[in-house]
Design a protein around this motif. Sequence first.
Motif, PDB file in Angstrom:
ATOM      1  N   ALA A 127       0.860  -1.185   0.000  1.00  0.00           N
ATOM      2  CA  ALA A 127       0.000   0.000   0.000  1.00  0.00           C
ATOM      3  C   ALA A 127       0.896   1.236   0.000  1.00  0.00           C
ATOM      4  CB  ALA A 127      -0.924  -0.008   1.210  1.00  0.00           C
ATOM      5  N   ILE A 128       1.144   1.772  -1.181  1.00  0.00           N
ATOM      6  CA  ILE A 128       2.110   2.859  -1.304  1.00  0.00           C
ATOM      7  C   ILE A 128       1.598   4.139  -0.654  1.00  0.00           C
ATOM      8  CG2 ILE A 128       3.334   4.331  -2.952  1.00  0.00           C
ATOM      9  CD1 ILE A 128       3.480   1.995  -4.842  1.00  0.00           C
ATOM     10  N   VAL A 129       0.342   4.499  -0.927  1.00  0.00           N
ATOM     11  CA  VAL A 129      -0.187   5.771  -0.423  1.00  0.00           C
ATOM     12  C   VAL A 129      -0.230   5.802   1.108  1.00  0.00           C
ATOM     13  CG1 VAL A 129      -2.169   7.313  -0.411  1.00  0.00           C
ATOM     14  CG2 VAL A 129      -1.475   6.209  -2.549  1.00  0.00           C
ATOM     15  N   PRO A 130      -0.814   4.786   1.799  1.00  0.00           N
ATOM     16  CA  PRO A 130      -0.779   4.820   3.268  1.00  0.00           C
ATOM     17  C   PRO A 130       0.644   4.795   3.840  1.00  0.00           C
ATOM     18  CG  PRO A 130      -2.407   3.237   2.504  1.00  0.00           C
ATOM     19  CD  PRO A 130      -1.600   3.651   1.312  1.00  0.00           C
ATOM     20  N   THR A 131       1.531   4.062   3.167  1.00  0.00           N
ATOM     21  CA  THR A 131       2.911   4.014   3.649  1.00  0.00           C
ATOM     22  C   THR A 131       3.574   5.373   3.547  1.00  0.00           C
ATOM     23  OG1 THR A 131       3.072   1.704   2.933  1.00  0.00           O
ATOM     24  CG2 THR A 131       5.125   2.852   3.391  1.00  0.00           C
ATOM     25  N   VAL A 132       3.395   6.042   2.419  1.00  0.00           N
ATOM     26  CA  VAL A 132       3.946   7.388   2.244  1.00  0.00           C
ATOM     27  C   VAL A 132       3.342   8.342   3.257  1.00  0.00           C
ATOM     28  CG1 VAL A 132       4.126   9.343   0.658  1.00  0.00           C
ATOM     29  CG2 VAL A 132       4.456   7.019  -0.185  1.00  0.00           C
ATOM     30  N   PHE A 133       2.036   8.221   3.511  1.00  0.00           N
ATOM     31  CA  PHE A 133       1.355   9.079   4.488  1.00  0.00           C
ATOM     32  C   PHE A 133       1.943   8.877   5.881  1.00  0.00           C
ATOM     33  CE2 PHE A 133      -2.032   9.739   7.623  1.00  0.00           C
ATOM     34  CZ  PHE A 133      -2.420  11.040   7.322  1.00  0.00           C
ATOM     35  N   LEU A 138       5.788  10.794  10.204  1.00  0.00           N
ATOM     36  CA  LEU A 138       6.929  10.518  11.074  1.00  0.00           C
ATOM     37  C   LEU A 138       8.095  11.465  10.797  1.00  0.00           C
ATOM     38  CD1 LEU A 138       6.992   6.601  11.039  1.00  0.00           C
ATOM     39  CD2 LEU A 138       6.247   8.097  12.903  1.00  0.00           C
ATOM     40  N   GLY A 139       7.947  12.292   9.772  1.00  0.00           N
ATOM     41  CA  GLY A 139       9.001  13.242   9.431  1.00  0.00           C
ATOM     42  C   GLY A 139      10.181  12.617   8.734  1.00  0.00           C
ATOM     43  N   LEU A 140       9.992  11.491   8.067  1.00  0.00           N
ATOM     44  CA  LEU A 140      11.095  10.777   7.441  1.00  0.00           C
ATOM     45  C   LEU A 140      11.024  10.781   5.916  1.00  0.00           C
ATOM     46  CD1 LEU A 140      11.234   7.640   9.788  1.00  0.00           C
ATOM     47  CD2 LEU A 140      12.726   9.653   9.834  1.00  0.00           C
ATOM     48  N   THR A 141      10.068  11.500   5.360  1.00  0.00           N
ATOM     49  CA  THR A 141       9.950  11.493   3.907  1.00  0.00           C
ATOM     50  C   THR A 141      11.052  12.319   3.256  1.00  0.00           C
ATOM     51  OG1 THR A 141       8.424  11.891   2.072  1.00  0.00           O
ATOM     52  CG2 THR A 141       8.462  13.524   3.817  1.00  0.00           C
ATOM     53  N   GLY A 142      11.412  11.937   2.049  1.00  0.00           N
ATOM     54  CA  GLY A 142      12.419  12.674   1.301  1.00  0.00           C
ATOM     55  C   GLY A 142      13.827  12.161   1.463  1.00  0.00           C
ATOM     56  N   GLY A 143      14.083  11.341   2.484  1.00  0.00           N
ATOM     57  CA  GLY A 143      15.425  10.852   2.736  1.00  0.00           C
ATOM     58  C   GLY A 143      15.507   9.339   2.666  1.00  0.00           C
ATOM     59  N   VAL A 144      16.722   8.857   2.868  1.00  0.00           N
ATOM     60  CA  VAL A 144      16.973   7.420   2.760  1.00  0.00           C
ATOM     61  C   VAL A 144      16.367   6.656   3.931  1.00  0.00           C
ATOM     62  CG1 VAL A 144      18.808   5.692   2.715  1.00  0.00           C
ATOM     63  CG2 VAL A 144      19.053   7.782   1.384  1.00  0.00           C
ATOM     64  N   ALA A 145      16.335   7.258   5.122  1.00  0.00           N
ATOM     65  CA  ALA A 145      15.859   6.557   6.319  1.00  0.00           C
ATOM     66  C   ALA A 145      14.402   6.123   6.176  1.00  0.00           C
ATOM     67  CB  ALA A 145      16.035   7.441   7.549  1.00  0.00           C
ATOM     68  N   GLY A 146      13.533   7.034   5.753  1.00  0.00           N
ATOM     69  CA  GLY A 146      12.137   6.681   5.570  1.00  0.00           C
ATOM     70  C   GLY A 146      11.936   5.666   4.460  1.00  0.00           C
ATOM     71  N   TYR A 147      12.701   5.788   3.411  1.00  0.00           N
ATOM     72  CA  TYR A 147      12.620   4.834   2.303  1.00  0.00           C
ATOM     73  C   TYR A 147      13.015   3.438   2.758  1.00  0.00           C
ATOM     74  CZ  TYR A 147      13.675   2.769  -2.265  1.00  0.00           C
ATOM     75  OH  TYR A 147      13.717   1.951  -3.370  1.00  0.00           O
ATOM     76  N   MET A 148      14.097   3.332   3.520  1.00  0.00           N
ATOM     77  CA  MET A 148      14.533   2.040   4.036  1.00  0.00           C
ATOM     78  C   MET A 148      13.498   1.448   4.979  1.00  0.00           C
ATOM     79  SD  MET A 148      18.587   2.789   4.701  1.00  0.00           S
ATOM     80  CE  MET A 148      18.720   1.314   5.703  1.00  0.00           C
ATOM     81  N   LEU A 149      12.879   2.298   5.804  1.00  0.00           N
ATOM     82  CA  LEU A 149      11.848   1.814   6.728  1.00  0.00           C
ATOM     83  C   LEU A 149      10.674   1.211   5.965  1.00  0.00           C
ATOM     84  CD1 LEU A 149      11.027   1.662   9.731  1.00  0.00           C
ATOM     85  CD2 LEU A 149       9.909   3.879   9.428  1.00  0.00           C
ATOM     86  N   ALA A 150      10.277   1.848   4.872  1.00  0.00           N
ATOM     87  CA  ALA A 150       9.183   1.318   4.057  1.00  0.00           C
ATOM     88  C   ALA A 150       9.574   0.001   3.401  1.00  0.00           C
ATOM     89  CB  ALA A 150       8.781   2.344   3.005  1.00  0.00           C
ATOM     90  N   LEU A 151      10.783  -0.092   2.898  1.00  0.00           N
ATOM     91  CA  LEU A 151      11.234  -1.329   2.270  1.00  0.00           C
ATOM     92  C   LEU A 151      11.306  -2.476   3.272  1.00  0.00           C
ATOM     93  CD1 LEU A 151      14.096  -0.031  -0.076  1.00  0.00           C
ATOM     94  CD2 LEU A 151      11.788  -0.736  -0.728  1.00  0.00           C
ATOM     95  N   ILE A 152      11.799  -2.186   4.457  1.00  0.00           N
ATOM     96  CA  ILE A 152      11.901  -3.236   5.484  1.00  0.00           C
ATOM     97  C   ILE A 152      10.518  -3.752   5.847  1.00  0.00           C
ATOM     98  CG2 ILE A 152      12.511  -3.658   7.898  1.00  0.00           C
ATOM     99  CD1 ILE A 152      14.849  -1.673   7.475  1.00  0.00           C
ATOM    100  N   GLY A 153       9.580  -2.835   6.054  1.00  0.00           N
ATOM    101  CA  GLY A 153       8.241  -3.259   6.445  1.00  0.00           C
ATOM    102  C   GLY A 153       7.520  -4.063   5.392  1.00  0.00           C
ATOM    103  N   THR A 154       7.758  -3.765   4.131  1.00  0.00           N
ATOM    104  CA  THR A 154       7.048  -4.466   3.064  1.00  0.00           C
ATOM    105  C   THR A 154       7.755  -5.736   2.610  1.00  0.00           C
ATOM    106  OG1 THR A 154       8.149  -2.992   1.466  1.00  0.00           O
ATOM    107  CG2 THR A 154       5.934  -2.379   2.194  1.00  0.00           C
ATOM    108  N   LEU A 220      10.201   6.661  -6.019  1.00  0.00           N
ATOM    109  CA  LEU A 220       9.635   7.814  -6.719  1.00  0.00           C
ATOM    110  C   LEU A 220       8.898   8.742  -5.759  1.00  0.00           C
ATOM    111  CD1 LEU A 220       9.012   9.241  -9.428  1.00  0.00           C
ATOM    112  CD2 LEU A 220       6.977   7.784  -9.599  1.00  0.00           C
ATOM    113  N   TYR A 221       8.185   8.157  -4.797  1.00  0.00           N
ATOM    114  CA  TYR A 221       7.370   8.963  -3.893  1.00  0.00           C
ATOM    115  C   TYR A 221       8.115   9.392  -2.627  1.00  0.00           C
ATOM    116  CZ  TYR A 221       3.261   7.782  -6.675  1.00  0.00           C
ATOM    117  OH  TYR A 221       2.357   7.651  -7.701  1.00  0.00           O
ATOM    118  N   MET A 222       9.192   8.707  -2.292  1.00  0.00           N
ATOM    119  CA  MET A 222       9.827   8.957  -0.998  1.00  0.00           C
ATOM    120  C   MET A 222      11.190   9.627  -1.072  1.00  0.00           C
ATOM    121  SD  MET A 222       8.900   5.608   1.282  1.00  0.00           S
ATOM    122  CE  MET A 222       7.200   5.258   1.716  1.00  0.00           C
ATOM    123  N   LEU A 223      11.873   9.498  -2.189  1.00  0.00           N
ATOM    124  CA  LEU A 223      13.206  10.090  -2.308  1.00  0.00           C
ATOM    125  C   LEU A 223      13.121  11.386  -3.088  1.00  0.00           C
ATOM    126  CD1 LEU A 223      15.359   6.910  -3.071  1.00  0.00           C
ATOM    127  CD2 LEU A 223      15.067   8.077  -0.880  1.00  0.00           C
TER     128      LEU A 223
END
Length: 284
Positions: A127-133, A138-154, A220-223
């Motif tokens: 679920a890309i949209v809820p994950t990005v939301f 959490l204030g982690l969008t735009g950087g590598v940390a939030g992107y890695m967190l999304a990848l780990i969870g999925t 595309l949506y997080m970095l």
Amino acid sequence: MSTATWVTHRKRGSGALKYTILAIIALPWTVMPVWMLVVNSFKTESDSSVPSLALPTTWNVVENYATVFTEGNYLTGLRNSLVVAVPTILVVLLLGSMAAWAFARSTRMTLRGAYYLMAMSIILPPAIVPTVFLVTHLGLTGGVAGYMLALIGTRLGVVAFLATGYIRGLPIDFEEAAEIDGAGRWQIYWHVILPLLRPILFTVAVMTMINVWNDFFFALYMLKGTDNATLPLSLYNFANSGQYGVRRNLVFAHVLLTSLPLLIAYIFLQKRVLSGLTEGGVTG
């Protein structure tokens, strides 16, 4: 020659013939796309405007690949892909194997429900949209940390699912013996469970590496910005940077360079991947 020997040789001959026919049928479908990718990456922009299997009329190899390195931010994308992929895979393997051990050895209904819920992530698309939301709040969008967190969870679901089935096929005797000797839960996991899981974890690591390396939509949506772009995102930005349309020769060259690390890894690791898929239980 005895009848049994004749039957054995006949079965082997028919099996070899069957695989030969299948290889002949499959070969064009695997070789032709690779050939088209390679040969068009050697052409000029005008020659590659209509991709074909023909050799270049004018060879433009050095110029194409040099442009990919200079304008396509290839080295930056390679660095970011490695920075994202390596820690993500390590964390996914660690957490996924821990969860798999708990799922395999516990009889609690809550853990069983958690196992089936995690296994559903393999079937359902992320679920890309809820994950990005969530990452944005959490204030982690735009950087590598939030992107890695999304990848780990999925990606945890695949590891937990495969490792759970593998652990269920392992005897519990080693764990009980270690517990009798006074080992704690962490010691049992680190010195008993983890070594036994090496074949399946190695296979899952390669599968996760391919999945993470080729991820595009989350990136595309997080970095944000070219400094954080991974290789797929660098390729996307580069393909859309042409003033007069897509420069196909450069795109083909970028695709080839993006796939090259995975191809090298597959060549050297394919035997271990296949052994991890077929190996089960403990012998001896």
